[in-house]
Write a protein that holds these residues in place. Structure first.
Motif, PDB file in Angstrom:
ATOM      1  N   GLU A  20      38.016  43.740  51.055  1.00  0.00           N
ATOM      2  CA  GLU A  20      37.411  42.870  50.047  1.00  0.00           C
ATOM      3  C   GLU A  20      35.898  43.010  50.123  1.00  0.00           C
ATOM      4  OE1 GLU A  20      40.512  39.074  49.741  1.00  0.00           O
ATOM      5  OE2 GLU A  20      38.722  38.919  50.983  1.00  0.00           O
ATOM      6  N   HIS A  71      35.070  39.320  38.806  1.00  0.00           N
ATOM      7  CA  HIS A  71      35.985  40.218  38.107  1.00  0.00           C
ATOM      8  C   HIS A  71      35.261  41.429  37.521  1.00  0.00           C
ATOM      9  CE1 HIS A  71      39.910  41.089  36.415  1.00  0.00           C
ATOM     10  NE2 HIS A  71      39.366  41.291  35.231  1.00  0.00           N
ATOM     11  N   GLU A 128      33.670  38.873  45.380  1.00  0.00           N
ATOM     12  CA  GLU A 128      33.457  39.792  44.262  1.00  0.00           C
ATOM     13  C   GLU A 128      33.982  39.207  42.955  1.00  0.00           C
ATOM     14  OE1 GLU A 128      34.092  44.490  43.077  1.00  0.00           O
ATOM     15  OE2 GLU A 128      35.093  43.690  44.868  1.00  0.00           O
ATOM     16  N   TRP A 176      42.739  35.620  44.405  1.00  0.00           N
ATOM     17  CA  TRP A 176      42.377  36.973  43.985  1.00  0.00           C
ATOM     18  C   TRP A 176      41.199  37.520  44.786  1.00  0.00           C
ATOM     19  CZ3 TRP A 176      46.524  37.506  41.471  1.00  0.00           C
ATOM     20  CH2 TRP A 176      46.964  36.581  40.535  1.00  0.00           C
ATOM     21  N   ARG A 177      40.201  36.694  45.027  1.00  0.00           N
ATOM     22  CA  ARG A 177      38.916  37.206  45.500  1.00  0.00           C
ATOM     23  C   ARG A 177      38.652  36.981  46.974  1.00  0.00           C
ATOM     24  NH1 ARG A 177      37.754  34.739  40.143  1.00  0.00           N
ATOM     25  NH2 ARG A 177      37.931  36.512  38.732  1.00  0.00           N
ATOM     26  N   HIS A 191      31.657  31.523  44.502  1.00  0.00           N
ATOM     27  CA  HIS A 191      31.378  32.412  43.370  1.00  0.00           C
ATOM     28  C   HIS A 191      29.930  32.902  43.386  1.00  0.00           C
ATOM     29  CE1 HIS A 191      35.151  31.341  41.209  1.00  0.00           C
ATOM     30  NE2 HIS A 191      34.986  30.205  41.860  1.00  0.00           N
ATOM     31  N   TYR A 243      44.054  43.390  41.284  1.00  0.00           N
ATOM     32  CA  TYR A 243      43.451  43.093  42.582  1.00  0.00           C
ATOM     33  C   TYR A 243      44.099  43.867  43.727  1.00  0.00           C
ATOM     34  CZ  TYR A 243      40.160  39.850  40.633  1.00  0.00           C
ATOM     35  OH  TYR A 243      39.100  39.334  39.921  1.00  0.00           O
ATOM     36  N   ASP A 283      41.202  31.515  41.765  1.00  0.00           N
ATOM     37  CA  ASP A 283      40.048  32.287  42.216  1.00  0.00           C
ATOM     38  C   ASP A 283      40.091  32.606  43.713  1.00  0.00           C
ATOM     39  OD1 ASP A 283      38.892  32.309  39.649  1.00  0.00           O
ATOM     40  OD2 ASP A 283      37.901  30.392  39.990  1.00  0.00           O
TER      41      ASP A 283
END
Length: 241
Positions: free
Chosen positions: A227, A164, A162, A20-21, A117, A203, A17
């Motif tokens: 991002e 998915h 962000e 990717w984010r 998250h 991504y 996580d």
């Protein structure tokens, strides 16, 4: 004038996580000399290792080992250190011992900013638990009467990266972070995550779309990748801009 060194904590439910984010945010902070720490609650060994479970003879311990190695390499590529709590996934469970360790880590790292998250992801409830755990641990880490080896913290800002499927999670962007100068580092970190290599293209494309939006929202024309993040708490200032 020298910019004061900051501390960033990224609170990640699974070992992919944070890459990717928030990989761009991590690399950007690290490139500026900030301390960056990832707290990873699980390896995502059950539900987020599709590429591994297609291999004949895969075991849970081997999936954990591979995921740990991938995340360690990715964190090093981005310029962060990483703590693994190994709490399992699908579902994630946080017991009292793990919670107390999280509080201690927050006090140890004394973050100016924490990224985690969103509060409600209908597709992955592990993400919800990570969000709530972070907020509870932040609250406890502020308490004078909760005695640990490290002193209480102040009130670090919390940002949500962000998800998915943002439209399904009530995610509203209020920060488009320009990661153009470090996108190559984020891309290299994403390529470390072989168990989920199907997400690299997704991504990469998302960062490009967010870069276009950053320019359209007043950012420099040189921005190519960004991002999206959302702040949880108000920003305090003496000016409107």
């Amino acid at each position: 004038m020298t910019q004061q060194k900051q501390s960033l904590v990224v609170f990640s439910a699974h070992s992919g996580d944070f890459v990717w984010r928030a990989g761009g945010a991590i690399a950007l902070s690290a490139s500026r000399g900030d301390d960056v720490h990832v707290i990873c609650l699980s390896f995502g060994e059950r539900g987020e290792s599709q590429g591994l479970w297609r291999r004949e003879g895969m075991t849970l311990d081997e999936a954990k080992r591979i995921r740990r190695d991938e995340a360690t390499q990715a964190a090093e590529t981005l310029g962060a250190d990483i703590d693994f709590l190994d709490l399992g996934d699908y579902p994630l469970r946080v017991d009292d011992a793990a919670f107390n360790r999280i509080v201690e880590l927050l006090r140890l790292y004394r973050a100016d900013t924490i990224i985690t998250h969103v509060a409600n992801d209908p597709y992955n409830r592990d993400h919800n638990l990570a969000h709530e755990t972070l907020l509870q641990a932040r609250m406890v880490a502020q308490a004078m009467g909760h005695l640990t080896d490290n002193p209480p913290i102040g009130a670090p800002q919390v940002l949500m990266f962000e998800p998915h499927q943002p439209e399904m999670c009530g995610f509203s962007v209020d920060l488009l972070l320009d990661i153009t100068e470090v996108f190559d580092r984020k891309q290299a970190a994403m390529k470390c995550m072989g168990a989920q290599d199907h997400l690299v293209d997704y991504y990469t494309e998302l960062a490009g779309r967010r870069g276009v939006q950053a320019v359209r929202n007043g950012g420099a024309k040189s921005i190519t990748h960004a991002e999206a993040h959302a702040r949880l708490f108000p920003v305090v200032g003496s000016e409107l801009i």
